[in-house]
Scaffold this active site. Structure first.
Site, PDB file in Angstrom:
ATOM      1  N   HIS A  47     -17.546 -23.608   8.322  1.00 21.64           N
ATOM      2  CA  HIS A  47     -16.131 -23.954   8.192  1.00 21.64           C
ATOM      3  C   HIS A  47     -15.312 -22.746   7.752  1.00 21.64           C
ATOM      4  O   HIS A  47     -14.204 -22.503   8.260  1.00 21.64           O
ATOM      5  CB  HIS A  47     -15.978 -25.116   7.210  1.00 21.64           C
ATOM      6  N   GLU A  50     -14.733 -20.465  10.653  1.00 16.78           N
ATOM      7  CA  GLU A  50     -13.629 -20.964  11.491  1.00 16.78           C
ATOM      8  C   GLU A  50     -12.281 -20.536  10.920  1.00 16.78           C
ATOM      9  O   GLU A  50     -11.387 -20.095  11.648  1.00 16.78           O
ATOM     10  CB  GLU A  50     -13.716 -22.482  11.598  1.00 16.78           C
ATOM     11  N   HIS A  51     -12.125 -20.647   9.596  1.00 12.99           N
ATOM     12  CA  HIS A  51     -10.878 -20.244   8.948  1.00 12.99           C
ATOM     13  C   HIS A  51     -10.618 -18.747   9.107  1.00 12.99           C
ATOM     14  O   HIS A  51      -9.473 -18.318   9.258  1.00 12.99           O
ATOM     15  CB  HIS A  51     -10.932 -20.587   7.456  1.00 12.99           C
ATOM     16  N   GLU A 127      -8.371 -27.235  -0.132  1.00 16.24           N
ATOM     17  CA  GLU A 127      -8.731 -28.265   0.837  1.00 16.24           C
ATOM     18  C   GLU A 127      -9.794 -29.201   0.259  1.00 16.24           C
ATOM     19  O   GLU A 127      -9.734 -30.425   0.447  1.00 16.24           O
ATOM     20  CB  GLU A 127      -9.243 -27.603   2.119  1.00 16.24           C
TER      21      GLU A 127
END
Length: 430
Positions: A47, A50-51, A127
């Site tokens: 993840h 991806e960021h 998040e």
């Protein structure tokens, strides 16, 4: 024209589908690597990667990546799932070469600058905090953790604050080199696209991408099931009740998808009508079935106030048990129509169509024609669905709840109330 597929000399699969009356193109690269491919000390790295995809390469700064695509009216993004990571864009057809160049730049030349990494780690910490503060998010995290306890498949995609903050630029580079190889990737475009032209663009920029990755296959998932409850001072309770589902490749996968629609796929579904409309026990209820490469999970999510919590789960269990005894032809026909309409409607979106083709190529090694999917749906019968229901809802349940859950029935009573335990079923009857 249908889907056209080519394979480059390095093993990279390139596919396109021309969609009439569309003047734009959705395109992207999908990698067969997601959250479940992480090692124990890498939880959340897919993840984070991806960021970091748009935070600068050797040729472009983060601002240049954003401005170049937006200067032509396009958009670019990325996504991480349990089993895949995707990097995708949407542009007008004349700007496909630019989009391919930017995506290939990200895949091959990302810098992972330490200052950018530090900022993005803080974003992900926010998040994680936001997800923890959102009961209808956290209940699903606890659901998968309980269903697949101590396994990568059950872990939150976001990672933990401790793991996310520990990652370095070198670790990100190492993860990408270990996981990303041409044989584990597909590049797909849908919309106003010519296959040969697109293949040439991809070959020009990704034809030299490494063929193989050193990644080992992820741990084979084993459904466990169990009970998790988190008592919070909230206005409502979030409940998820689930069972072992079916993997993408098995015979019952599409039957499970249709069964989820019959039970909780809309306002006419059994659960919506019985639980919400007739009894008013919740303000939201639906069923779902998630397939993975080696397993699956079937579940029901409901949200209700504290006063109705004690009655909610027994009614849901009764409806699940009833599905193992009788499913009507009109219910099957309606669910098939919903599934068919969903396929057709998603096919009218270039982004949805590109994603669907990519997923099929990664899972099955070929695109699945719509006609073949329709044939599989047409072959379903009510007897097959009742048989599936009786088997599906006899597996060990997973029950997770977040909120004022003190009145929720004990897990042992849920176990007893499932098919084959008549006395307890009577005890839970409403």
């Amino acid at each position: 024209m249908g889907v056209e597929v080519s394979r480059l000399s390095n093993g990279l699969t390139v596919a396109t589908e021309t969609l009439p009356s569309i003047e734009s193109v959705a395109l992207g690269a999908w990698v067969k690597s997601g959250a479940r491919n992480e090692r124990d000390d890498e939880h959340g790295m897919a993840h984070l990667l991806e960021h970091m995809a748009f935070k600068g390469t050797k040729r472009r700064s983060a601002f240049q990546i954003a401005s170049e695509i937006e200067n032509v009216g396009g958009e670019i993004n990325a996504a991480t799932s349990v089993e895949t990571t995707s990097f995708y864009a949407r542009v007008l057809s004349n700007d496909v070469p630019l989009a391919v160049d930017i995506l290939s730049d990200i895949l091959q030349e990302s810098e992972f600058d330490p200052d950018e990494l530090d900022r993005e780690q803080n974003v992900i910490l926010q998040e994680i905090g936001a997800a923890h503060d959102t009961p209808d998010d956290i209940v699903f995290d606890r659901f998968t953790e309980t269903a697949f306890r101590h396994q990568t498949l059950g872990r939150s995609i976001l990672g933990t604050p401790e793991t996310v903050k520990s990652f370095t630029s070198k670790q990100l580079h190492d993860f990408m080199e270990r996981q990303y190889g041409a044989e584990r990737m597909v590049v797909v475009a849908a919309g106003d696209i010519r296959h040969d032209d697109f293949v040439r663009e991809v070959e020009k920029r990704l034809g030299g991408f490494r063929t193989k990755a050193d990644a080992t296959a992820p741990q084979y998932a084993q459904y466990v099931g169990g009970d998790f409850r988190e008592n919070r001072d909230l206005m409502d309770a979030q409940i998820v009740l689930g069972f072992e589902g079916r993997a993408y490749h098995v015979r019952d996968f599409y039957a499970s998808q249709v069964l989820s629609m019959i039970l909780g796929g809309g306002m006419s579904s059994r659960l919506f009508q019985e639980v919400r409309e007739k009894r008013g026990l919740c303000y939201s209820v639906y069923a779902f079935h998630w397939g993975f490469s080696d397993t699956g999970i079937f579940g029901v999510h409901a949200a209700t106030g504290q006063a109705d919590l004690a009655d909610l789960v027994p009614v849901i269990i009764r409806e699940l048990a009833r599905a193992g005894q009788d499913i009507q032809q009109d219910e099957l026909d309606r669910a098939r129509a919903q599934y068919r309409a969903g396929l057709i409607m998603s096919g009218e979106s270039p982004a949805s169509r590109a994603s669907q083709i990519a997923r099929q190529l990664l899972l099955f090694g070929r695109p699945i024609p719509k006609e073949e999917l329709m044939e599989r749906l047409s072959a379903l019968t009510t007897d097959r669905l009742t048989d599936l229901s009786s088997r599906l809802f006899s597996t060990k349940p997973t029950l997770t709840a977040v909120g004022p859950v003190g009145a929720l029935v004990p897990y042992e009573a849920v176990l007893d109330a499932l098919p084959g335990t008549e006395p307890a079923a009577r005890r839970l009857a409403v």
